[in-house]
Design a protein around this motif. Structure first.
Motif, PDB file in Angstrom:
ATOM      1  N   ALA A 288       0.832  -1.202   0.000  1.00 44.12           N
ATOM      2  CA  ALA A 288       0.000   0.000   0.000  1.00 44.12           C
ATOM      3  C   ALA A 288       0.870   1.256   0.000  1.00 44.12           C
ATOM      4  O   ALA A 288       0.570   2.237  -0.697  1.00 44.12           O
ATOM      5  CB  ALA A 288      -0.923  -0.001   1.220  1.00 44.12           C
ATOM      6  N   PHE A 289       1.955   1.212   0.771  1.00 44.13           N
ATOM      7  CA  PHE A 289       2.867   2.362   0.791  1.00 44.13           C
ATOM      8  C   PHE A 289       3.537   2.539  -0.570  1.00 44.13           C
ATOM      9  O   PHE A 289       3.646   3.661  -1.086  1.00 44.13           O
ATOM     10  CB  PHE A 289       3.924   2.159   1.874  1.00 44.13           C
ATOM     11  CG  PHE A 289       5.010   3.190   1.851  1.00 44.13           C
ATOM     12  CD1 PHE A 289       4.774   4.480   2.281  1.00 44.13           C
ATOM     13  CD2 PHE A 289       6.278   2.879   1.381  1.00 44.13           C
ATOM     14  CE1 PHE A 289       5.765   5.443   2.241  1.00 44.13           C
ATOM     15  CE2 PHE A 289       7.272   3.825   1.340  1.00 44.13           C
ATOM     16  CZ  PHE A 289       7.019   5.107   1.767  1.00 44.13           C
ATOM     17  N   GLU A 290       3.993   1.432  -1.169  1.00 43.40           N
ATOM     18  CA  GLU A 290       4.645   1.517  -2.480  1.00 43.40           C
ATOM     19  C   GLU A 290       3.674   2.060  -3.522  1.00 43.40           C
ATOM     20  O   GLU A 290       4.042   2.900  -4.353  1.00 43.40           O
ATOM     21  CB  GLU A 290       5.146   0.132  -2.906  1.00 43.40           C
ATOM     22  CG  GLU A 290       6.243  -0.452  -2.035  1.00 43.40           C
ATOM     23  CD  GLU A 290       7.588   0.204  -2.258  1.00 43.40           C
ATOM     24  OE1 GLU A 290       7.696   1.002  -3.203  1.00 43.40           O
ATOM     25  OE2 GLU A 290       8.514  -0.069  -1.476  1.00 43.40           O
ATOM     26  N   ALA A 291       2.428   1.567  -3.483  1.00 42.29           N
ATOM     27  CA  ALA A 291       1.440   2.057  -4.439  1.00 42.29           C
ATOM     28  C   ALA A 291       1.171   3.539  -4.236  1.00 42.29           C
ATOM     29  O   ALA A 291       1.036   4.309  -5.197  1.00 42.29           O
ATOM     30  CB  ALA A 291       0.144   1.262  -4.302  1.00 42.29           C
ATOM     31  N   SER A 292       1.103   3.947  -2.957  1.00 43.61           N
ATOM     32  CA  SER A 292       0.896   5.360  -2.665  1.00 43.61           C
ATOM     33  C   SER A 292       2.065   6.198  -3.164  1.00 43.61           C
ATOM     34  O   SER A 292       1.871   7.255  -3.780  1.00 43.61           O
ATOM     35  CB  SER A 292       0.704   5.556  -1.160  1.00 43.61           C
ATOM     36  OG  SER A 292       0.538   6.914  -0.852  1.00 43.61           O
ATOM     37  N   MET A 293       3.305   5.729  -2.905  1.00 47.16           N
ATOM     38  CA  MET A 293       4.476   6.454  -3.375  1.00 47.16           C
ATOM     39  C   MET A 293       4.507   6.523  -4.890  1.00 47.16           C
ATOM     40  O   MET A 293       4.809   7.576  -5.486  1.00 47.16           O
ATOM     41  CB  MET A 293       5.752   5.792  -2.848  1.00 47.16           C
ATOM     42  CG  MET A 293       5.979   5.959  -1.365  1.00 47.16           C
ATOM     43  SD  MET A 293       6.257   7.673  -0.893  1.00 47.16           S
ATOM     44  CE  MET A 293       7.764   8.027  -1.793  1.00 47.16           C
ATOM     45  N   ASP A 294       4.198   5.405  -5.558  1.00 48.55           N
ATOM     46  CA  ASP A 294       4.188   5.401  -7.019  1.00 48.55           C
ATOM     47  C   ASP A 294       3.114   6.329  -7.559  1.00 48.55           C
ATOM     48  O   ASP A 294       3.315   7.017  -8.566  1.00 48.55           O
ATOM     49  CB  ASP A 294       3.961   3.981  -7.543  1.00 48.55           C
ATOM     50  CG  ASP A 294       5.151   3.065  -7.271  1.00 48.55           C
ATOM     51  OD1 ASP A 294       6.247   3.601  -7.003  1.00 48.55           O
ATOM     52  OD2 ASP A 294       4.982   1.832  -7.329  1.00 48.55           O
ATOM     53  N   GLY A 295       1.932   6.319  -6.876  1.00 54.63           N
ATOM     54  CA  GLY A 295       0.871   7.198  -7.333  1.00 54.63           C
ATOM     55  C   GLY A 295       1.216   8.658  -7.163  1.00 54.63           C
ATOM     56  O   GLY A 295       0.921   9.497  -8.018  1.00 54.63           O
ATOM     57  N   VAL A 296       1.865   8.985  -6.052  1.00 49.93           N
ATOM     58  CA  VAL A 296       2.232  10.372  -5.781  1.00 49.93           C
ATOM     59  C   VAL A 296       3.399  10.809  -6.661  1.00 49.93           C
ATOM     60  O   VAL A 296       3.418  11.921  -7.193  1.00 49.93           O
ATOM     61  CB  VAL A 296       2.584  10.541  -4.289  1.00 49.93           C
ATOM     62  CG1 VAL A 296       3.171  11.916  -4.029  1.00 49.93           C
ATOM     63  CG2 VAL A 296       1.356  10.314  -3.431  1.00 49.93           C
ATOM     64  N   THR A 297       4.387   9.933  -6.833  1.00 49.10           N
ATOM     65  CA  THR A 297       5.588  10.294  -7.580  1.00 49.10           C
ATOM     66  C   THR A 297       5.405  10.118  -9.085  1.00 49.10           C
ATOM     67  O   THR A 297       5.946  10.876  -9.879  1.00 49.10           O
ATOM     68  CB  THR A 297       6.781   9.432  -7.113  1.00 49.10           C
ATOM     69  OG1 THR A 297       6.924   9.582  -5.706  1.00 49.10           O
ATOM     70  CG2 THR A 297       8.060   9.864  -7.794  1.00 49.10           C
ATOM     71  N   GLY A 298       4.627   9.102  -9.472  1.00 49.13           N
ATOM     72  CA  GLY A 298       4.446   8.830 -10.892  1.00 49.13           C
ATOM     73  C   GLY A 298       5.756   8.442 -11.551  1.00 49.13           C
ATOM     74  O   GLY A 298       6.543   7.671 -11.008  1.00 49.13           O
ATOM     75  N   ARG A 299       6.011   8.992 -12.733  1.00 47.12           N
ATOM     76  CA  ARG A 299       7.214   8.677 -13.477  1.00 47.12           C
ATOM     77  C   ARG A 299       8.348   9.654 -13.212  1.00 47.12           C
ATOM     78  O   ARG A 299       9.354   9.657 -13.936  1.00 47.12           O
ATOM     79  CB  ARG A 299       6.898   8.662 -14.977  1.00 47.12           C
ATOM     80  CG  ARG A 299       5.864   7.618 -15.374  1.00 47.12           C
ATOM     81  CD  ARG A 299       5.512   7.742 -16.846  1.00 47.12           C
ATOM     82  NE  ARG A 299       4.493   6.768 -17.246  1.00 47.12           N
ATOM     83  CZ  ARG A 299       3.924   6.742 -18.439  1.00 47.12           C
ATOM     84  NH1 ARG A 299       4.288   7.629 -19.368  1.00 47.12           N
ATOM     85  NH2 ARG A 299       3.000   5.846 -18.726  1.00 47.12           N
ATOM     86  N   ALA A 300       8.183  10.495 -12.195  1.00 51.35           N
ATOM     87  CA  ALA A 300       9.218  11.491 -11.896  1.00 51.35           C
ATOM     88  C   ALA A 300      10.530  10.811 -11.534  1.00 51.35           C
ATOM     89  O   ALA A 300      10.549   9.827 -10.788  1.00 51.35           O
ATOM     90  CB  ALA A 300       8.771  12.392 -10.752  1.00 51.35           C
ATOM     91  N   THR A 301      11.615  11.323 -12.073  1.00 46.75           N
ATOM     92  CA  THR A 301      12.942  10.814 -11.725  1.00 46.75           C
ATOM     93  C   THR A 301      13.599  11.662 -10.652  1.00 46.75           C
ATOM     94  O   THR A 301      14.434  11.182  -9.905  1.00 46.75           O
ATOM     95  CB  THR A 301      13.847  10.783 -12.959  1.00 46.75           C
ATOM     96  OG1 THR A 301      13.974  12.116 -13.481  1.00 46.75           O
ATOM     97  CG2 THR A 301      13.265   9.876 -14.039  1.00 46.75           C
ATOM     98  N   HIS A 302      13.233  12.954 -10.594  1.00 43.14           N
ATOM     99  CA  HIS A 302      13.818  13.896  -9.636  1.00 43.14           C
ATOM    100  C   HIS A 302      12.719  14.793  -9.080  1.00 43.14           C
ATOM    101  O   HIS A 302      11.618  14.881  -9.634  1.00 43.14           O
ATOM    102  CB  HIS A 302      14.902  14.763 -10.292  1.00 43.14           C
ATOM    103  CG  HIS A 302      16.106  13.986 -10.739  1.00 43.14           C
ATOM    104  ND1 HIS A 302      16.095  13.176 -11.856  1.00 43.14           N
ATOM    105  CD2 HIS A 302      17.367  13.897 -10.216  1.00 43.14           C
ATOM    106  CE1 HIS A 302      17.282  12.620 -12.009  1.00 43.14           C
ATOM    107  NE2 HIS A 302      18.071  13.034 -11.039  1.00 43.14           N
TER     108      HIS A 302
END
Length: 837
Positions: free
Chosen positions: A46-60
């Motif tokens: 759930a945390f990883e999904a949240s981080m991926d959702g918040v960050t998306g494809r951002a590299t920086h």
């Protein structure tokens, strides 16, 4: 081999009770491991999904000071052409009903490179999303909250109720529970951010090193360029120690369950020793006998594993709420309603259960294979062999205990060696269990014979003679009870330390704090007029003010308290280390700060060291004036005086006020005056008396250890099955002896007393083992595991409560376990038991 397997299957089916106990023991062990791993894995996913959702494809990411980046910074950087792909982000927390949602403000026109689902106008009415004000919710969240597109719903932000229009639902990869998406301007209005951003997401190809260098050179002072991966890793590290501790306790359950398999397979070999001897005389090879026992062990393990996997998934649902609650209390907001069953976790639990069972069944298999056929006809030979090996077992046990204790105190900071050392000590103590039981029965036999003539002597003799079964039961119960004592003492020591720390830290008589913060990087802020009113209240001698923010440092983001102290505030800090010349002169008059013990331990900081902080005007090096004791955060905290914070950060807000009353002032009268001032600013602040803060803090503490308490009780349950299995085995082996006693006039009640005395002797031996082992475990947990996992040094507090609780549990388990074997003895006619085959 097929004939042997058929005969073995018939035997196991004939001994249904023993077989069921073994299967149940493995099932519980596997269930605990699977439940803990599933709860941890679900929270992690759930945390990883949240981080991926918040960050998306951002590299920086571009980060600024706690108050955020000016909106003009984003516009000016876009005009330079240095940002090929960039998107502004505003983040905060809002409440809908009783649920906290993570609000994320985005520019849908800039999201195509980062979160394509949010930029897709098919997901929502884009016009209403921008002007509504509109919002997007994941489909799972909307379903749980009973919301549908086109409806309006209310959110509470810093005490203010705001209305949003649900313009669309996010599905597929964008369906991340607990996230609420709005336009940047809407988020800034809701959260009261003005024209400030929390960060700017960037997509910079790794191969474009020159473009990355040009961007760094062009950044204005106060902005930092960090990789999205590093930012996510810093947050992932928060819960790693917590998850590791739960996993270690679950593995201990597998160890205790392994003793049950050993006990069952040893019993199976003992019952069939004459038959196995006949097999050998008829030409069956030793390796075939070994293979037979291991195959039977594997079959029992597979049955237990299948049941354990189902039970583990159900138990994970119970543990999940407690795990998520602990993460929300201590680390960050996480939304998770259901366990996510991962095949890898189930496979790991099954593999551990099978491996533990085969290792536990191997000694019995080897014993059956290498025993000469003529010896198998004498049941006493195995017990005699075990007694001969007692010196070797004792020597190995003492060696493992000493080796584990030495490894625990080896000067490393890694957590894994600490757990390995703990398991070595536990295994060494288990090897000492048979000798301890033999010594106890020899010492207790004369006393029991005087108290209960005949019955007492028989109970002591039978228990001491069956070390192959009773010794294993002592080890299983002893380890479970020791774990209960060790964890209980650790929890008690921790609670005592936290209570003492709260008493010292909370020097004020009452505290006014801003309502729940809407920011992920800083606490809420109080109205300036309210702070002035509180300062001038009758009965108030002095006030202290604080501002809680997350600052970027050379160590990563660190929670920081900027405080303007009252004279009594200094007593609230217990300094563990000071720089030469003292900490307070440097703190009050120089570019210096205080560092909490966990942060200092994790990063090897000492008083007098230098620490780099990134301010709105560039990096600044501040000296560590001292290390202070703190149990508020295992991630660590910095404390600096308010004047130093104001000199480097443009953030005049005050988040909390501590009130120190004049001597003789009535607390209730001043509290009433404070509440009257708060009424002029509805929803902006809350008043808490010191005793209320203390009580709430201890409630959170107790809630944090709720998962541990559940695991302790489950391990005691496995040990209870171990005693029941051992007593049942002894009853079956002594079936003819008990029938002879019945024929000679011994009543069923007297036979129950015989079995109960055997159970009590096992329980007493387990307690003698568990007492010292529990003390050693508590010391290792407090001084090694706890320190390496969280950075807290705790004084070990040894109270009687943990020992009394463990004693009652062990005695109750032993007496309850004696009921079934005694009942079976009483209902078996003596003639049937004495009949020859």
């Amino acid at each position: 081999m097929s004939l042997l397997l058929r005969a073995g299957r018939r035997f196991l089916l004939g001994q249904r009770w023993q077989t069921l106990l073994a299967v149940l023991g493995v099932a519980l062990g596997v269930a605990i491991v699977v439940a803990v791993d599933l709860a941890n894995d679900s929270a992690r996913r759930a945390f990883e999904a949240s981080m991926d959702g918040v960050t998306g494809r951002a590299t920086h990411q571009l980060l600024g000071p706690p108050e955020g980046l000016p909106g003009e910074t984003y516009a000016s950087l876009r005009r330079t052409g240095l940002l090929p792909a960039a998107a502004p982000v505003v983040e905060g927390l809002v409440q809908h009903r009783d649920e906290t949602l993570r609000l994320i403000g985005i520019d849908p026109f800039a999201e195509a490179d980062f979160r394509p689902a949010l930029a897709d106008d098919r997901q929502a009415d884009l016009n209403r999303f921008l002007t509504g004000p509109g919002a997007l919710l994941p489909a799972s969240t909307a379903a749980r909250l009973d919301l549908s597109p086109g409806t309006d719903f209310e959110v509470t932000v810093a005490g203010r109720v705001q209305t949003l229009a649900l313009t669309g639902l996010l599905e597929g990869d964008a369906d991340v529970d607990g996230l609420l998406w709005v336009d940047v301007a809407t988020a800034q209005t809701l959260l009261g951010r003005g024209n400030r951003l929390d960060r700017i997401d960037l997509y910079l190809p790794a191969e474009d090193a020159q473009g990355l260098a040009r961007l760094r050179d062009a950044l204005p002072p106060g902005l930092r360029l960090v990789t999205a991966e590093a930012r996510g890793n810093a947050q992932r590290e928060m819960t790693r120690a917590f998850e590791t501790n739960l996993a270690a306790m679950s593995l201990l359950a597998i160890v205790v369950g392994g003793f049950l398999i050993y006990n069952t397979m040893t019993f199976a070999v003992l019952r069939r020793r004459p038959v196995l001897g006949i097999y050998r005389m008829l030409g069956v090879e030793p390796r075939q006998v070994v293979r037979l026992i291991l195959l039977e062990t594997g079959l029992l393990a597979l049955l237990g594993i299948l049941f354990g996997l189902v039970l583990g998934v159900a138990l994970a649902e119970v543990l999940l709420d407690r795990v998520v609650q602990t993460i929300n209390d201590l680390y960050f907001q996480l939304t998770l309603e259901a366990v996510r069953v991962a095949p890898a976790v189930l496979a790991t639990g099954a593999g551990l259960g099978l491996a533990a069972a085969l290792v536990a069944g191997l000694p019995a298999a080897l014993e059956a294979g290498r025993t000469p056929p003529i010896t198998t006809q004498r049941r006493s030979s195995l017990e005699a062999g075990i007694r001969r090996r007692l010196p070797l077992l004792n020597a190995m046990g003492l060696l493992l205990v000493a080796g584990g204790y030495g490894l625990a105190h080896y000067p490393v900071r890694a957590l894994l060696p600490g757990f390995v050392a703990l398991f070595l000590v536990i295994l060494g103590a288990a090897l000492l269990a048979p000798a301890l039981l033999q010594l106890l029965t020899r010492l207790a036999a004369p006393l029991l014979d005087r108290l209960l003539p005949g019955i007492g002597h028989l109970a002591a003799r039978d228990t001491g003679a069956g070390l192959s079964r009773s010794g294993v039961a002592v080890a299983a119960l002893g380890i479970a009870v020791a774990a209960s004592i060790g964890v209980g003492l650790m929890t008690g020591s921790f609670r005592h330390s936290v209570t003492s720390w709260l008493d010292q830290t909370l020097q004020g008589d009452m505290y006014v704090a801003a309502a729940a913060s809407t920011s992920l990087r800083s606490g809420g802020h109080l109205p300036e007029a309210l702070v002035d009113d509180l300062r001038g209240l009758p009965g108030v001698a002095a006030i202290s003010t604080g501002r809680q923010v997350t600052l970027e440092t050379g160590l990563g983001p660190v929670e920081t308290l900027a405080i303007q102290m009252a004279p009594a505030s200094y007593r609230g800090f217990r300094l563990l280390a000071e720089r030469p010349g003292g900490s307070w002169p440097a703190f009050d008059g120089e570019q210096a700060l205080l560092v909490s013990e966990p942060l200092a331990y994790r990063h090897g900081l000492a008083a007098g060291d230098s620490l780099t902080l990134y301010t709105a005007r560039g990096p600044v090096a501040l000296q560590v004036a001292g290390i202070y004791q703190d149990y508020g955060s295992d991630q660590g905290q910095l404390v600096m005086r308010r004047a130093l914070y104001d000199a480097h950060w443009d953030d005049p807000a005050v988040g909390s006020v501590g009130l120190y009353l004049q001597p003789g002032a009535d607390t209730d009268t001043v509290a009433a005056a404070v509440r009257a001032r708060l009424a002029d600013h509805p929803g902006r602040a809350v008043l808490s008396l010191t005793r209320e803060i203390r009580e709430r803090s201890l409630v959170i503490f107790d809630r944090t250890f709720a998962v541990t308490d559940v695991l302790r009780l489950l391990m005691i349950g496995i040990a209870f099955i171990g005693i029941l299995s051992a007593l049942s085995a002894m009853q079956l082996e002594r079936r003819r002896d008990h029938a002879t006693l019945r024929a000679l006039g011994v009543t069923p009640w007297e036979l129950w007393r015989l079995v109960a005395l055997q159970a009590l002797l096992i329980a007493l031996a387990a307690l003698l083992l568990a007492g010292p082992l529990g003390l050693v475990m508590s010391q290792l947990l407090v001084e090694v595991i706890n320190l390496r996992a969280f950075g807290w040094r705790l004084p070990l507090s040894i109270g009687p409560a943990a020992f009394v609780e463990a004693t009652l549990l062990a005695l109750a388990a032993a007496l309850l376990a004696s009921i079934v074997p005694a009942w079976r003895i009483a209902r078996t006619p003596p003639a049937e038991a004495l009949r020859e085959e």
